[in-house]
Design an enzyme around this catalytic site. Structure first.
Site, mmCIF file in Angstrom:
data_model
loop_
_atom_site.group_PDB
_atom_site.id
_atom_site.type_symbol
_atom_site.label_atom_id
_atom_site.label_comp_id
_atom_site.label_asym_id
_atom_site.label_seq_id
_atom_site.Cartn_x
_atom_site.Cartn_y
_atom_site.Cartn_z
ATOM 1 N N ASN A 1 147.246 -71.192 29.943
ATOM 2 C CA ASN A 1 147.480 -72.056 31.120
ATOM 3 C C ASN A 1 146.197 -72.596 31.753
ATOM 4 O O ASN A 1 146.174 -73.708 32.259
ATOM 5 C CB ASN A 1 148.404 -71.391 32.145
ATOM 6 N N LYS B 1 140.630 -63.487 21.552
ATOM 7 C CA LYS B 1 141.886 -63.814 20.867
ATOM 8 C C LYS B 1 142.649 -64.683 21.878
ATOM 9 O O LYS B 1 143.203 -64.200 22.864
ATOM 10 C CB LYS B 1 142.676 -62.545 20.515
ATOM 11 N N ALA C 1 145.439 -67.696 23.196
ATOM 12 C CA ALA C 1 146.858 -67.971 22.942
ATOM 13 C C ALA C 1 146.988 -68.892 21.720
ATOM 14 O O ALA C 1 146.151 -69.776 21.500
ATOM 15 C CB ALA C 1 147.486 -68.624 24.167
ATOM 16 N N SER C 2 148.068 -68.710 20.958
ATOM 17 C CA SER C 2 148.221 -69.414 19.679
ATOM 18 C C SER C 2 148.273 -70.927 19.816
ATOM 19 O O SER C 2 147.965 -71.636 18.861
ATOM 20 C CB SER C 2 149.528 -68.999 19.010
ATOM 21 N N GLU D 1 145.610 -58.659 33.811
ATOM 22 C CA GLU D 1 145.918 -59.713 34.797
ATOM 23 C C GLU D 1 147.238 -60.331 34.374
ATOM 24 O O GLU D 1 147.273 -61.125 33.433
ATOM 25 C CB GLU D 1 144.839 -60.803 34.770
ATOM 26 N N LEU D 2 148.323 -59.949 35.046
ATOM 27 C CA LEU D 2 149.642 -60.371 34.553
ATOM 28 C C LEU D 2 150.283 -61.399 35.482
ATOM 29 O O LEU D 2 149.593 -62.078 36.232
ATOM 30 C CB LEU D 2 150.506 -59.127 34.356
ATOM 31 N N CYS E 1 149.465 -68.477 37.528
ATOM 32 C CA CYS E 1 149.910 -67.140 37.950
ATOM 33 C C CYS E 1 149.920 -67.039 39.466
ATOM 34 O O CYS E 1 150.760 -66.371 40.043
ATOM 35 C CB CYS E 1 149.009 -66.084 37.343
ATOM 36 N N GLU F 1 159.345 -64.406 37.581
ATOM 37 C CA GLU F 1 158.336 -65.454 37.704
ATOM 38 C C GLU F 1 158.901 -66.729 37.083
ATOM 39 O O GLU F 1 159.389 -66.691 35.952
ATOM 40 C CB GLU F 1 157.069 -65.017 36.946
HETATM 41 P P1 NAP Z 1 151.612 -64.343 26.955
HETATM 42 O O1 NAP Z 1 152.712 -64.834 26.118
HETATM 43 O O2 NAP Z 1 151.648 -62.945 27.402
HETATM 44 O O3 NAP Z 1 150.272 -64.615 26.146
HETATM 45 C C1 NAP Z 1 149.005 -64.268 26.656
HETATM 46 C C2 NAP Z 1 148.149 -63.792 25.513
HETATM 47 O O4 NAP Z 1 148.649 -62.542 25.049
HETATM 48 C C3 NAP Z 1 148.168 -64.717 24.311
HETATM 49 O O5 NAP Z 1 146.907 -64.697 23.697
HETATM 50 C C4 NAP Z 1 149.209 -64.091 23.417
HETATM 51 O O6 NAP Z 1 149.017 -64.406 22.069
HETATM 52 C C5 NAP Z 1 148.953 -62.629 23.665
HETATM 53 N N1 NAP Z 1 150.108 -61.766 23.410
HETATM 54 C C6 NAP Z 1 151.411 -62.043 23.632
HETATM 55 N N2 NAP Z 1 152.160 -60.962 23.309
HETATM 56 C C7 NAP Z 1 151.301 -60.002 22.903
HETATM 57 C C8 NAP Z 1 151.481 -58.677 22.418
HETATM 58 N N3 NAP Z 1 152.687 -58.111 22.338
HETATM 59 N N4 NAP Z 1 150.396 -57.971 22.055
HETATM 60 C C9 NAP Z 1 149.158 -58.521 22.161
HETATM 61 N N5 NAP Z 1 148.947 -59.774 22.582
HETATM 62 C C10 NAP Z 1 149.998 -60.507 22.958
HETATM 63 O O7 NAP Z 1 151.449 -65.202 28.263
HETATM 64 P P2 NAP Z 1 151.348 -66.766 28.360
HETATM 65 O O8 NAP Z 1 152.726 -67.288 28.246
HETATM 66 O O9 NAP Z 1 150.331 -67.306 27.430
HETATM 67 O O10 NAP Z 1 150.795 -66.938 29.831
HETATM 68 C C11 NAP Z 1 151.609 -66.973 30.919
HETATM 69 C C12 NAP Z 1 151.614 -65.647 31.637
HETATM 70 O O11 NAP Z 1 150.281 -65.260 31.989
HETATM 71 C C13 NAP Z 1 152.338 -65.756 32.954
HETATM 72 O O12 NAP Z 1 153.101 -64.600 33.168
HETATM 73 C C14 NAP Z 1 151.207 -65.848 33.963
HETATM 74 O O13 NAP Z 1 151.541 -65.479 35.254
HETATM 75 C C15 NAP Z 1 150.201 -64.944 33.359
HETATM 76 N N6 NAP Z 1 148.881 -65.237 33.907
HETATM 77 C C16 NAP Z 1 148.297 -64.335 34.707
HETATM 78 C C17 NAP Z 1 147.062 -64.609 35.274
HETATM 79 C C18 NAP Z 1 146.373 -63.643 36.173
HETATM 80 O O14 NAP Z 1 145.204 -63.829 36.426
HETATM 81 N N7 NAP Z 1 147.016 -62.611 36.652
HETATM 82 C C19 NAP Z 1 146.440 -65.822 35.000
HETATM 83 C C20 NAP Z 1 147.086 -66.735 34.168
HETATM 84 C C21 NAP Z 1 148.298 -66.413 33.622
HETATM 85 P P3 NAP Z 1 150.017 -65.462 21.335
HETATM 86 O O15 NAP Z 1 149.874 -66.758 22.024
HETATM 87 O O16 NAP Z 1 149.508 -65.466 19.945
HETATM 88 O O17 NAP Z 1 151.399 -64.873 21.478
#
Ligand code: NAP
Length: 454
Positions: free
Chosen positions: A131, A154, A156-157, A228-229, A262, A359
């Site tokens: 994002n 690593k 995001a894909s 950071e979720l 987020c 969310e």
């Molecule tokens: P995501 O699907 O969790 O992906 C984030 C990263 O984690 C990607 O590199 C993804 O790789 C990897 N990943 C996903 N599943 C995994 C697993 N089981 N094991 C290891 N790695 C894994 O999240 P997103 O959709 O990209 O981002 C949106 C989320 O991030 C929202 O919930 C948002 O609130 C949160 N966010 C939080 C913050 C903060 O600072 N707290 C900031 C920005 C975003 P792949 O793409 O290869 O699946």
């Protein structure tokens, strides 16, 4: 296995990259481990100079780098330019402050000499989201590198071009080989990377599901981890607030980054005395936003990053309405190529519905009516998340109460929640743990070492 870069505004495939095979991953891990042993021993001032050089590279290339982001995750081009500038800022911030943050601290104890040192941990694996494809990475990388760690990214894909561009920025800034590398690997490979003895620690910014996997893997490997979720930030509006400013900021806070932040305000909790007025003005402003091509300077809301994100969001809206939420505006995808969803507002969805509990990662706002300040705080805290929170009030005593009682990693009064290199950033509850930015963020990935001379 390959990684596609697809333009979210048109659905067109822009580029495709082969995943790194086992041999390439091994080569990069070995290079990271080799770099860690020398980079961590270089003077802080030298590491700071490389970060300052990275800031210059970012500024020199900002047009091209911003176009990469917009072309693969759809943020407005002007927001992408601002994001690159913010990355340069965070590099300069740590270049300027690293020596002070890492200076050994003398301690008066029972020995002739005692002090605390801040030594690097080694190789830090960063699993990052799409994002803010640059900012998320730089806010981890700048303090980690300045502290003497090396980074393995690593990403995001769906953002492989951003991932490779960031690797290039650090190489062009003169970081020694192996100090910052991108791994083009799928998320299924992350657990094995965390378990690798050459990896010292891991940081993840992403969803709750990814947090459980990465946090679990770090636990099994007994390695330091920062998570950071997600968030469902409350935005509380009380009768004494400047309502016009509150409404304008509310709409901006919900639609920033096309609603995919987020710390976007997601739940608008409005005191019943001003609820009707707020709802009317909020819906009018939301409805006036220009949705379209993220490269057009007139556009205010662009596409969502992927078709899956759009489908998930549409499903959450449908279920919230079916549960009894009132649709105030929007609620449909746009009939055009690309992943466009109308700015949407849902009033008073019941507890248990997605708009109340989950969310919503897109331009969809939830409006809730509060009886009084107690009820507003109760609603604000009625979430599994705890990332940011905002309160709008003209009464200092109300603000000071909310400052204590709001369960969040940050509370902004009469301002939009934002990240800033000078302030620690992170969450509590299911928004994760650990902090990024400021000195607190830098100290997450150091060995706080006590040294005593007898
Ligand atoms: P995501 O699907 O969790 O992906 C984030 C990263 O984690 C990607 O590199 C993804 O790789 C990897 N990943 C996903 N599943 C995994 C697993 N089981 N094991 C290891 N790695 C894994 O999240 P997103 O959709 O990209 O981002 C949106 C989320 O991030 C929202 O919930 C948002 O609130 C949160 N966010 C939080 C913050 C903060 O600072 N707290 C900031 C920005 C975003 P792949 O793409 O290869 O699946």
């Amino acid at each position: 296995m390959s990684f596609a870069s697809i333009d979210p505004g048109t659905g067109e495939l822009v580029a495709r990259f082969a995943a790194h095979d086992d041999a390439e991953v091994e080569r990069r891990l070995a290079a990271a481990a080799a770099a860690a042993s020398s980079w961590g021993r270089r003077p802080v001032a030298e590491r700071a100079r490389r970060l300052a050089a990275a800031a210059e590279r970012l500024e020199a290339g900002k047009g091209e780098l911003a176009a990469i982001m917009t072309g693969e995750m759809g943020k407005l081009l002007r927001a992408a330019v601002a994001e690159v500038e913010k990355c340069a800022w965070v590099c300069r911030y740590y270049a300027e402050h690293a020596e002070r943050f890492l200076a050994p601290e003398a301690v008066a104890a029972d020995w002739p000499e005692a002090r605390v040192r801040f030594d690097p941990l080694g190789v830090v694996l960063a699993v990052m989201p799409w994002n803010f494809p640059f900012w998320q990475v730089f806010r981890f990388a700048a303090p980690a590198l300045a502290a003497g760690n090396v980074g393995l990214l690593k990403h995001a894909s769906n953002v492989p071009r951003s991932a490779l561009a960031i690797e290039r920025v650090f190489a062009e800034a003169g970081l020694p080989a192996g100090c910052f590398q991108t791994l083009l690997v799928e998320s299924a490979r992350v657990e094995a990377l965390i378990a690798d003895p050459r990896v010292a620690a891991v940081t993840l910014t992403g969803s709750e599901g990814a947090g459980r996997s990465v946090g679990g893997a770090a636990g099994r490997a007994i390695k330091k981890c920062v998570l950071e979720l997600g968030g469902s930030d409350p935005f509380v509006v009380l009768p004494s607030a400047d309502l016009e400013r509150a409404v304008a900021t509310a709409v901006e806070a919900r639609t920033i980054n096309n609603g995919q932040s987020c710390i976007a305000a997601k739940r608008f909790i409005v005191h019943r005395q001003v609820y009707e007025e707020f709802e009317r003005a909020f819906v009018a402003r939301l409805g006036a936003l220009v949705v379209g091509d993220p490269r057009d300077p007139a556009t205010e809301v662009g596409p969502l990053a992927t078709p899956t994100i759009l489908e998930d969001l549409a499903g959450q809206v449908e279920r919230s309405l079916a549960a009894g939420g009132r649709l105030l505006i929007g609620g449909r995808r746009l009939d055009r190529p690309g992943n466009f969803y109308e700015p949407t507002a849902i009033a008073e969805p019941p507890p248990g519905s997605p708009a109340f509990e989950e969310e919503l990662f897109g331009p969809v706002a939830t409006l809730l009516r509060a009886r009084d300040l107690d009820h507003a705080i109760e609603l604000a805290n009625a979430t599994p998340f705890g990332l940011g929170a905002a309160i709008w009030t003209g009464d200092r005593r109300e603000a000071e109460r909310a400052e204590v009682e709001l369960e969040a990693g940050s509370v902004f009064v009469n301002a939009m929640v934002a990240s800033d290199p000078r302030l620690p950033f992170g969450g509590i509850k299911r928004s994760g743990f650990g902090r990024e930015l400021a000195r607190a963020g830098m100290l997450e990935f150091v060995n706080v070492k006590s040294v005593v001379y007898g």
